[in-house]
Motif scaffolding. Structure first.
Motif, PDB file in Angstrom:
ATOM      1  N   GLN A 283       0.995  -1.326   0.012  1.00 33.31           N
ATOM      2  CA  GLN A 283      -0.035  -0.063   0.040  1.00 33.31           C
ATOM      3  C   GLN A 283       0.731   1.398  -0.150  1.00 33.31           C
ATOM      4  OE1 GLN A 283      -1.828  -0.764   4.169  1.00 33.31           O
ATOM      5  NE2 GLN A 283      -1.519   1.408   4.272  1.00 33.31           N
ATOM      6  N   ARG A 284       0.108   2.387  -0.573  1.00 40.25           N
ATOM      7  CA  ARG A 284       0.850   3.844  -0.612  1.00 40.25           C
ATOM      8  C   ARG A 284      -0.385   4.735   0.035  1.00 40.25           C
ATOM      9  NH1 ARG A 284       4.228   0.804  -1.268  1.00 40.25           N
ATOM     10  NH2 ARG A 284       6.046   0.870  -2.845  1.00 40.25           N
ATOM     11  N   LEU A 285       0.015   5.934   0.467  1.00 35.96           N
ATOM     12  CA  LEU A 285      -1.063   7.065   0.709  1.00 35.96           C
ATOM     13  C   LEU A 285      -0.994   8.019  -0.298  1.00 35.96           C
ATOM     14  CD1 LEU A 285      -0.781   7.240   4.547  1.00 35.96           C
ATOM     15  CD2 LEU A 285      -2.567   6.165   3.326  1.00 35.96           C
ATOM     16  N   ILE A 286      -1.988   8.456  -0.861  1.00 37.52           N
ATOM     17  CA  ILE A 286      -1.945   9.493  -1.670  1.00 37.52           C
ATOM     18  C   ILE A 286      -3.090  10.642  -1.371  1.00 37.52           C
ATOM     19  CG2 ILE A 286      -1.516   8.050  -3.939  1.00 37.52           C
ATOM     20  CD1 ILE A 286      -4.548   8.327  -4.370  1.00 37.52           C
ATOM     21  N   ARG A 287      -2.816  12.012  -1.635  1.00 37.58           N
ATOM     22  CA  ARG A 287      -3.416  12.934  -1.142  1.00 37.58           C
ATOM     23  C   ARG A 287      -4.724  13.004  -2.259  1.00 37.58           C
ATOM     24  NH1 ARG A 287       0.155  17.927  -1.449  1.00 37.58           N
ATOM     25  NH2 ARG A 287       0.991  16.745  -3.295  1.00 37.58           N
ATOM     26  N   GLN A 288      -5.762  13.068  -1.743  1.00 31.54           N
ATOM     27  CA  GLN A 288      -7.301  13.304  -2.480  1.00 31.54           C
ATOM     28  C   GLN A 288      -7.656  14.718  -2.858  1.00 31.54           C
ATOM     29  OE1 GLN A 288      -9.454  11.313   0.587  1.00 31.54           O
ATOM     30  NE2 GLN A 288     -10.413  10.015  -1.006  1.00 31.54           N
ATOM     31  N   VAL A 289      -7.961  15.028  -4.019  1.00 32.64           N
ATOM     32  CA  VAL A 289      -8.246  16.078  -4.582  1.00 32.64           C
ATOM     33  C   VAL A 289      -9.331  16.681  -3.566  1.00 32.64           C
ATOM     34  CG1 VAL A 289      -9.657  17.410  -6.448  1.00 32.64           C
ATOM     35  CG2 VAL A 289      -8.156  15.512  -6.814  1.00 32.64           C
ATOM     36  N   CYS A 290      -9.024  18.086  -3.210  1.00 33.35           N
ATOM     37  CA  CYS A 290     -10.009  18.665  -2.195  1.00 33.35           C
ATOM     38  C   CYS A 290     -11.493  18.849  -2.792  1.00 33.35           C
ATOM     39  CB  CYS A 290      -9.413  20.174  -1.757  1.00 33.35           C
ATOM     40  SG  CYS A 290     -10.397  21.090  -0.778  1.00 33.35           S
ATOM     41  N   SER A 291     -12.334  18.178  -1.986  1.00 25.75           N
ATOM     42  CA  SER A 291     -13.654  18.323  -2.618  1.00 25.75           C
ATOM     43  C   SER A 291     -14.368  19.713  -2.655  1.00 25.75           C
ATOM     44  CB  SER A 291     -14.573  17.311  -1.835  1.00 25.75           C
ATOM     45  OG  SER A 291     -14.546  17.748  -0.436  1.00 25.75           O
ATOM     46  N   ASP A 292     -13.684  20.811  -1.650  1.00 20.93           N
ATOM     47  CA  ASP A 292     -14.224  22.023  -1.753  1.00 20.93           C
ATOM     48  C   ASP A 292     -13.898  22.815  -2.852  1.00 20.93           C
ATOM     49  OD1 ASP A 292     -15.704  22.515   0.998  1.00 20.93           O
ATOM     50  OD2 ASP A 292     -13.862  21.291   1.421  1.00 20.93           O
ATOM     51  N   CYS A 293     -12.582  22.763  -3.407  1.00 16.56           N
ATOM     52  CA  CYS A 293     -12.383  23.466  -4.613  1.00 16.56           C
ATOM     53  C   CYS A 293     -11.875  22.687  -5.668  1.00 16.56           C
ATOM     54  CB  CYS A 293     -11.062  24.342  -4.219  1.00 16.56           C
ATOM     55  SG  CYS A 293      -9.538  23.451  -3.749  1.00 16.56           S
ATOM     56  N   ALA A 294     -12.591  21.591  -5.894  1.00 15.15           N
ATOM     57  CA  ALA A 294     -12.319  20.661  -7.077  1.00 15.15           C
ATOM     58  C   ALA A 294     -12.975  21.346  -8.278  1.00 15.15           C
ATOM     59  CB  ALA A 294     -12.690  19.522  -6.813  1.00 15.15           C
ATOM     60  N   GLU A 295     -12.226  21.109  -9.365  1.00 13.35           N
ATOM     61  CA  GLU A 295     -12.889  21.533 -10.819  1.00 13.35           C
ATOM     62  C   GLU A 295     -12.394  20.646 -11.829  1.00 13.35           C
ATOM     63  OE1 GLU A 295     -11.855  25.578 -11.468  1.00 13.35           O
ATOM     64  OE2 GLU A 295      -9.753  25.128 -11.771  1.00 13.35           O
ATOM     65  N   TRP A 296     -13.148  20.410 -12.928  1.00  9.50           N
ATOM     66  CA  TRP A 296     -12.573  19.686 -14.072  1.00  9.50           C
ATOM     67  C   TRP A 296     -12.109  20.303 -14.963  1.00  9.50           C
ATOM     68  CZ3 TRP A 296     -13.403  14.439 -13.572  1.00  9.50           C
ATOM     69  CH2 TRP A 296     -14.493  13.989 -12.756  1.00  9.50           C
ATOM     70  N   VAL A 297     -10.997  19.719 -15.625  1.00  9.55           N
ATOM     71  CA  VAL A 297     -10.014  20.650 -16.464  1.00  9.55           C
ATOM     72  C   VAL A 297      -9.463  19.623 -17.549  1.00  9.55           C
ATOM     73  CG1 VAL A 297      -8.955  21.964 -14.505  1.00  9.55           C
ATOM     74  CG2 VAL A 297      -7.855  20.051 -15.255  1.00  9.55           C
ATOM     75  N   GLU A 298      -9.197  20.328 -18.613  1.00  6.23           N
ATOM     76  CA  GLU A 298      -8.667  19.528 -19.866  1.00  6.23           C
ATOM     77  C   GLU A 298      -7.173  18.956 -19.456  1.00  6.23           C
ATOM     78  OE1 GLU A 298      -9.265  18.830 -23.075  1.00  6.23           O
ATOM     79  OE2 GLU A 298     -11.545  19.864 -22.916  1.00  6.23           O
ATOM     80  N   PRO A 299      -7.182  17.685 -19.490  1.00 11.81           N
ATOM     81  CA  PRO A 299      -5.786  17.040 -19.199  1.00 11.81           C
ATOM     82  C   PRO A 299      -4.653  17.275 -20.474  1.00 11.81           C
ATOM     83  CG  PRO A 299      -7.292  15.391 -20.292  1.00 11.81           C
ATOM     84  CD  PRO A 299      -8.148  16.517 -20.128  1.00 11.81           C
ATOM     85  N   HIS A 300      -3.414  17.403 -19.873  1.00 14.67           N
ATOM     86  CA  HIS A 300      -2.318  17.403 -21.024  1.00 14.67           C
ATOM     87  C   HIS A 300      -2.019  16.183 -21.468  1.00 14.67           C
ATOM     88  CE1 HIS A 300      -1.601  21.460 -20.486  1.00 14.67           C
ATOM     89  NE2 HIS A 300      -1.465  21.301 -18.989  1.00 14.67           N
ATOM     90  N   GLU A 301      -1.693  15.829 -22.662  1.00 21.53           N
ATOM     91  CA  GLU A 301      -1.312  14.505 -23.220  1.00 21.53           C
ATOM     92  C   GLU A 301       0.002  13.977 -22.465  1.00 21.53           C
ATOM     93  OE1 GLU A 301      -3.109  11.869 -25.282  1.00 21.53           O
ATOM     94  OE2 GLU A 301      -3.559  13.959 -25.649  1.00 21.53           O
ATOM     95  N   ASP A 302       0.768  14.584 -21.915  1.00 31.53           N
ATOM     96  CA  ASP A 302       1.973  14.075 -21.471  1.00 31.53           C
ATOM     97  C   ASP A 302       1.566  13.677 -20.270  1.00 31.53           C
ATOM     98  OD1 ASP A 302       3.551  14.984 -23.499  1.00 31.53           O
ATOM     99  OD2 ASP A 302       4.379  16.792 -22.639  1.00 31.53           O
ATOM    100  N   GLU A 303       0.721  14.109 -19.412  1.00 38.14           N
ATOM    101  CA  GLU A 303       0.630  13.625 -17.882  1.00 38.14           C
ATOM    102  C   GLU A 303      -0.471  12.134 -18.185  1.00 38.14           C
ATOM    103  OE1 GLU A 303      -1.384  16.292 -15.566  1.00 38.14           O
ATOM    104  OE2 GLU A 303      -2.881  16.812 -17.229  1.00 38.14           O
ATOM    105  N   LEU A 304      -1.072  12.203 -19.317  1.00 38.80           N
ATOM    106  CA  LEU A 304      -1.880  10.770 -19.468  1.00 38.80           C
ATOM    107  C   LEU A 304      -0.884   9.763 -20.000  1.00 38.80           C
ATOM    108  CD1 LEU A 304      -5.145  12.174 -21.308  1.00 38.80           C
ATOM    109  CD2 LEU A 304      -4.782  11.497 -18.908  1.00 38.80           C
ATOM    110  N   ILE A 305      -0.223  10.140 -20.685  1.00 41.31           N
ATOM    111  CA  ILE A 305       0.954   9.268 -21.230  1.00 41.31           C
ATOM    112  C   ILE A 305       1.755   8.612 -20.031  1.00 41.31           C
ATOM    113  CG2 ILE A 305       3.162   8.643 -22.295  1.00 41.31           C
ATOM    114  CD1 ILE A 305       1.682  10.557 -24.528  1.00 41.31           C
ATOM    115  N   GLY A 306       2.260   9.639 -19.264  1.00 43.98           N
ATOM    116  CA  GLY A 306       2.946   9.387 -18.046  1.00 43.98           C
ATOM    117  C   GLY A 306       2.467   8.223 -17.072  1.00 43.98           C
ATOM    118  N   ILE A 307       1.071   8.245 -16.970  1.00 47.48           N
ATOM    119  CA  ILE A 307       0.222   7.527 -16.005  1.00 47.48           C
ATOM    120  C   ILE A 307      -0.177   6.486 -16.537  1.00 47.48           C
ATOM    121  CG2 ILE A 307      -1.862   8.638 -15.952  1.00 47.48           C
ATOM    122  CD1 ILE A 307      -1.792   8.068 -12.969  1.00 47.48           C
ATOM    123  N   GLY A 308      -0.286   6.192 -18.114  1.00 49.17           N
ATOM    124  CA  GLY A 308      -0.865   5.161 -18.893  1.00 49.17           C
ATOM    125  C   GLY A 308      -2.137   4.989 -18.978  1.00 49.17           C
TER     126      GLY A 308
END
Length: 515
Positions: free
Chosen positions: A396-421
């Motif tokens: 297991q690992r711990l990750i920080r979750q997106v803050c639900s109070d200020c979250a917004e949907w944004v357009e992804p960059h192609e590089d970050e999608l490729i990086g995570i698969g």
């Protein structure tokens, strides 16, 4: 325009929302900060000669009367949220302490190896020092920090808190105040304040806002003075149920099947600070019943579980994991938890305990779940013993979750999608979810943490591969193909696609697995 000029005037009756309304600085200056902090009364406004004071409940009415006598003015009460009252008092009180310190540090004596013990005790008892240390603890607990760092450098001292796994600088007290702060912490932790050349460890018990807080304290000498790191153990917030850990539904179902077995070993792996102890505590709480005898040996006992016998390791008197485990198996246990398997001796005793009808939980430091099998073999445990005793491994690992109070949907960059698969088609509406940053998350865009999990069950082919000394990569390939095991990175992809996490946060904790 600043917050002071734009915030509405405080109401003079009823209830006040302190997230919107700011106290009048003139009213704040009338009350001594230490009294306000101790009694939790917040001066809000002046109505002629009358001071309007915010309190959380009628329990504080006596404190309001005391304040009126103290400042020699009539006082009228309004009500506000208790936690917000505490936050506003602490904000003002910190400014008052810092502004009251000498600008040139002349109020604090430079110390060296010849400094008299009485001088150290006197410095540690100074009002500003006591108040500063109290405030450091109070704000850390309020902000949900897990660790407090007091870090001396050549010309400055930094106070940093670890929140959601990341360090944030909170304040910079004057450099010459450092020795007094450390001495005060040593006194609270019952350490030797005259010893400044050797590392020391201590434990502090605090009562903050009605909560019992334990603090584990470590002090080490550096070239610029003693460095302090304190781990906060808050018993009221640490105990989570299995559903609250963040396991995906299919992983949780498999894990529950594992922990319902009558005997065998279940291992939880990951680096320090990845939430292994929390997972083990949640597991024990889940399977506890009045008909079971559960015993643990831990270094140290971080949180106390009702109905469970917990033994602290004391290596200095010979109570090690191995010796303690030998004694535990003579206590007629059904379930045993060993805080960590560090050596071959502990591993072999744990395995023999599992083979004689006990369910054993423990932790290991490995990068992934299959690596736990090869790690035990590398320790010198016979492969056939590992194969016959091991039920399953969770990484297991711990990750920080997106803050639900200020979250917004944004357009992804192609590089970050490729990086995570990931591809756009796998995302919710082809978008990524990010936090802009707000007061609730401290501007980071992240709030609270959740676990990523990789679960490998030990079936017959895995047992055979273990006896044949197959590598962890071969075990991993089999588990992915035949058990449907989701890797840590794969679990991270699920979180990103669902809008719960960001690609960079998943890669931050999983990138080693991809090297």
């Amino acid at each position: 325009m600043n917050a002071e000029t734009t915030s509405p005037a405080p109401p003079l009756n009823g209830f006040v929302d302190l997230s919107v309304v700011k106290p009048d600085p003139q009213a704040l200056r009338l009350a001594p900060g230490d009294f306000a902090l101790r009694r939790q009364v917040l001066p809000m406004a002046l109505d002629g000669d009358v001071v309007v004071v915010a309190i959380g409940s009628d329990d504080n009415l006596a404190a309001v009367d005391e304040l009126g006598i103290l400042i020699g003015r009539p006082v009228r009460t309004i009500y506000a949220d208790t936690s917000l009252i505490r936050e506003r008092i602490e904000e003002h009180f910190l400014e008052e302490i810092l502004s009251g310190l000498p600008a040139d540090d002349s109020g604090f004596t430079e110390i060296d190896d010849t400094t008299d013990l009485a001088d150290l005790q006197k410095m540690a008892a100074e009002s500003a020092v006591v108040q500063m240390v109290n405030l450091i603890f109070a704000t850390a607990v309020r902000d949900g920090a897990s660790d407090i760092h007091v870090e001396p450098y050549e010309r400055e001292v930094k106070i940093r808190y670890r929140r959601d796994g990341m360090l944030q600088e909170i304040m910079r007290p004057p450099k010459r105040m450092h020795a007094a702060l450390v001495s005060r912490i040593k006194i609270l932790g019952e350490m030797n304040i005259a010893e400044r050349r050797l590392p020391q460890d201590g434990r502090i018990k605090l009562q903050i806002a009605g909560r019992q807080i334990d603090v584990r304290c470590s002090i080490v000498p550096t070239v610029y003075g003693e460095r302090v790191v304190m781990r906060i153990l808050d018993k009221t917030t640490a105990l989570l149920g299995l559903e609250e850990l963040g396991m995906h539904a299919d992983t949780l179902l498999k894990y529950r099947r594992l922990i319902s077995q009558p005997y065998g070993i279940i291992l939880v792996t990951g680096p320090t600070g990845s939430g292994k102890s929390t997972t083990l505590y949640a597991s024990l709480s889940e399977i506890y019943s009045s008909s079971t005898n559960i015993l643990t040996i831990e270094d140290p006992v971080e949180y106390q579980l009702p109905g469970i016998g917990q033994i602290p390791v004391r290596a200095n008197i010979g109570l090690t994991f191995a010796n303690g485990l030998r004694s535990i198996v003579r206590q007629d246990p059904d379930i045993v938890m060993v805080g960590e398997i560090r050596d071959r001796e502990t591993a072999e005793i744990a395995i023999h305990a599992s083979l004689t009808g006990h369910l054993v939980f423990s932790t290991l430091h490995t990068n992934d779940a299959p690596g736990a099998v090869t790690r035990l073999v590398d320790m010198g445990v016979e492969p056939f013993l590992v194969a016959s005793s091991l039920l399953g491994v969770v990484a297991q690992r711990l990750i920080r979750q997106v803050c639900s109070d200020c979250a917004e949907w944004v357009e992804p960059h192609e590089d970050e999608l490729i990086g995570i698969g990931l591809t756009r088609d796998q995302l919710t509406n082809g978008m990524l979810r990010r936090g802009r940053g707000c007061d609730k998350c401290g501007g980071s865009g992240y709030r609270r943490r959740s676990g990523l999990y990789e679960l490998m069950g030990v079936d017959e082919p895995i047992r055979r591969m273990t006896v044949e000394h197959k590598s962890s990569n071969e075990l991993k390939a089999y588990a992915i193909e035949h058990q449907g095991m989701r890797t840590l990175l794969g679990d991270g992809r699920v979180r990103v696609a669902a809008g719960q996490a960001t690609p960079e946060e998943v890669m931050r904790v999983c990138q080693r697995e991809e090297i």
